[in-house]
Design a protein around this motif. Structure first.
Motif, PDB file in Angstrom:
ATOM      1  N   UNK A   1       0.858  -1.180   0.000  1.00  0.00           N
ATOM      2  CA  UNK A   1       0.000   0.000   0.000  1.00  0.00           C
ATOM      3  C   UNK A   1       0.896   1.233   0.000  1.00  0.00           C
ATOM      4  N   UNK A   2       0.432   2.252  -0.698  1.00  0.00           N
ATOM      5  CA  UNK A   2       1.144   3.537  -0.695  1.00  0.00           C
ATOM      6  C   UNK A   2       0.157   4.618  -0.258  1.00  0.00           C
TER       7      UNK A   2
ATOM      8  N   UNK B   1      -0.513  18.750  -4.960  1.00  0.00           N
ATOM      9  CA  UNK B   1      -1.180  18.846  -6.265  1.00  0.00           C
ATOM     10  C   UNK B   1      -2.558  18.183  -6.207  1.00  0.00           C
ATOM     11  N   UNK B   2      -3.477  18.704  -6.986  1.00  0.00           N
ATOM     12  CA  UNK B   2      -4.769  18.035  -7.159  1.00  0.00           C
ATOM     13  C   UNK B   2      -4.587  16.912  -8.184  1.00  0.00           C
ATOM     14  N   UNK B   3      -5.133  15.764  -7.892  1.00  0.00           N
ATOM     15  CA  UNK B   3      -4.946  14.602  -8.753  1.00  0.00           C
ATOM     16  C   UNK B   3      -6.286  14.112  -9.293  1.00  0.00           C
ATOM     17  N   UNK B   4      -6.269  13.670 -10.536  1.00  0.00           N
ATOM     18  CA  UNK B   4      -7.446  13.073 -11.175  1.00  0.00           C
ATOM     19  C   UNK B   4      -7.446  11.582 -10.828  1.00  0.00           C
ATOM     20  N   UNK B   5      -8.138  11.245  -9.761  1.00  0.00           N
ATOM     21  CA  UNK B   5      -8.081   9.870  -9.240  1.00  0.00           C
ATOM     22  C   UNK B   5      -8.742   8.893 -10.212  1.00  0.00           C
TER      23      UNK B   5
ATOM     24  N   UNK C   1      -6.636   2.881  -6.552  1.00  0.00           N
ATOM     25  CA  UNK C   1      -6.607   4.007  -5.622  1.00  0.00           C
ATOM     26  C   UNK C   1      -7.948   4.096  -4.911  1.00  0.00           C
ATOM     27  N   UNK C   2      -7.905   4.302  -3.610  1.00  0.00           N
ATOM     28  CA  UNK C   2      -9.128   4.466  -2.819  1.00  0.00           C
ATOM     29  C   UNK C   2      -8.940   5.609  -1.837  1.00  0.00           C
TER      30      UNK C   2
ATOM     31  N   UNK D   1      -5.071   6.084  -0.744  1.00  0.00           N
ATOM     32  CA  UNK D   1      -4.314   4.844  -0.574  1.00  0.00           C
ATOM     33  C   UNK D   1      -4.288   4.097  -1.905  1.00  0.00           C
ATOM     34  N   UNK D   2      -3.101   3.728  -2.352  1.00  0.00           N
ATOM     35  CA  UNK D   2      -2.934   2.900  -3.542  1.00  0.00           C
ATOM     36  C   UNK D   2      -2.554   1.495  -3.094  1.00  0.00           C
ATOM     37  N   UNK D   3      -3.322   0.504  -3.518  1.00  0.00           N
ATOM     38  CA  UNK D   3      -3.048  -0.895  -3.189  1.00  0.00           C
ATOM     39  C   UNK D   3      -2.649  -1.628  -4.460  1.00  0.00           C
TER      40      UNK D   3
END
Length: 250
Positions: A115-116, A135-139, A177-178, A185-187
């Motif tokens: 997980x990150x 930064x704003x991210x486009x999830x 990504x969640x 959190x990236x799993x």
């Protein structure tokens, strides 16, 4: 000589350590674990880990195997309290498991998961445990890119160069990504991972999230098999090894 092999499951905060693997002129998790167990068992103990983690990377679940000469099985299996008393607070022994004498913590693992963690506002309680990114991210777009990973097996573009692996092929089974508590959190799960692979994937997906590259660019990066085309490795502080699977460990 009667030797018996065991697995030890540990967890550690990697902030203070130069990774798992013992190395000269640096304090590592393996070095401290071997010293603690050698003192407890009153014989030299050398562990072999399920993999290596880089400086600053954490592990919620990590396995290593070790051999004990002429073991008292009951003493070995009840050793956690004594071993933990000899370890620094940042390293915790969780389980000791008897295994076959040819069991191997690294080569027998069938799957691993990382997980990150990212957060977007300054938080002193996340220092060295999550990556602060403003930064704003486009999830949604990042998740579309992450799904493309399932279509490939050669991840040379995300591997640290000059490693001693025979193949750069991996089978990724989960990448998502969640929204987490106060962050993201990236799993990611796979049968194996290359050196620096998760941090390089994250660095490239963040570029997607910033709209610096698009999905076609992401596919081209993977197909190029060239590390210089992928994004920079993200900081180690947000990365956690969270699961290692074996057919014979429940």
């Amino acid at each position: 000589m009667n030797k018996k092999r065991y697995f030890i499951q540990i967890a550690y905060d990697g902030s203070l350590y130069h990774g798992w693997q013992t190395q000269p002129n640096a304090i590592t998790v393996q070095e401290l674990l071997d010293k603690a167990m050698s003192v407890f068992f009153r014989q030299p103990i050398e562990t072999l880990g399920c993999g290596r983690t880089d400086t600053g990377v954490h592990a919620k679940e990590f396995y290593a195997h070790f051999d004990v000469e002429n073991p008292d099985e009951s003493k070995v299996l009840s050793a956690l309290g004594g071993i933990n008393a000899l370890l620094p607070y940042q390293i915790a022994a969780k389980r000791i498991i008897p295994v076959a004498n040819d069991a191997h913590a690294r080569f027998d693992a069938t799957a691993r998961a990382y997980k990150y963690y990212l957060h977007f506002e300054k938080d002193p309680f996340k220092l060295n445990r999550s990556w602060l990114i403003k930064d704003r991210l486009d999830i949604d777009l990042m998740n579309k890119a992450a799904e493309l990973l399932f279509n490939y097996t050669d991840f040379s573009c995300f591997s640290k160069s000059n490693t001693q692996t025979f193949t750069n092929n991996c089978k990724i089974t989960k990448a998502i990504f969640e929204q987490g508590e106060d962050g993201l959190v990236f799993t990611i799960e796979a049968d194996r991972f290359l050196r620096n692979m998760v941090r390089a994937i994250m660095g490239t997906l963040v570029r997607i999230g910033k709209h610096e590259i698009n999905l076609a660019d992401f596919k081209a990066i993977i197909e190029s098999k060239n590390r210089s085309n992928a994004g920079q490795s993200v900081p180690a502080c947000g990365l956690y090894l969270v699961k290692v699977q074996y057919e014979y460990v429940k």
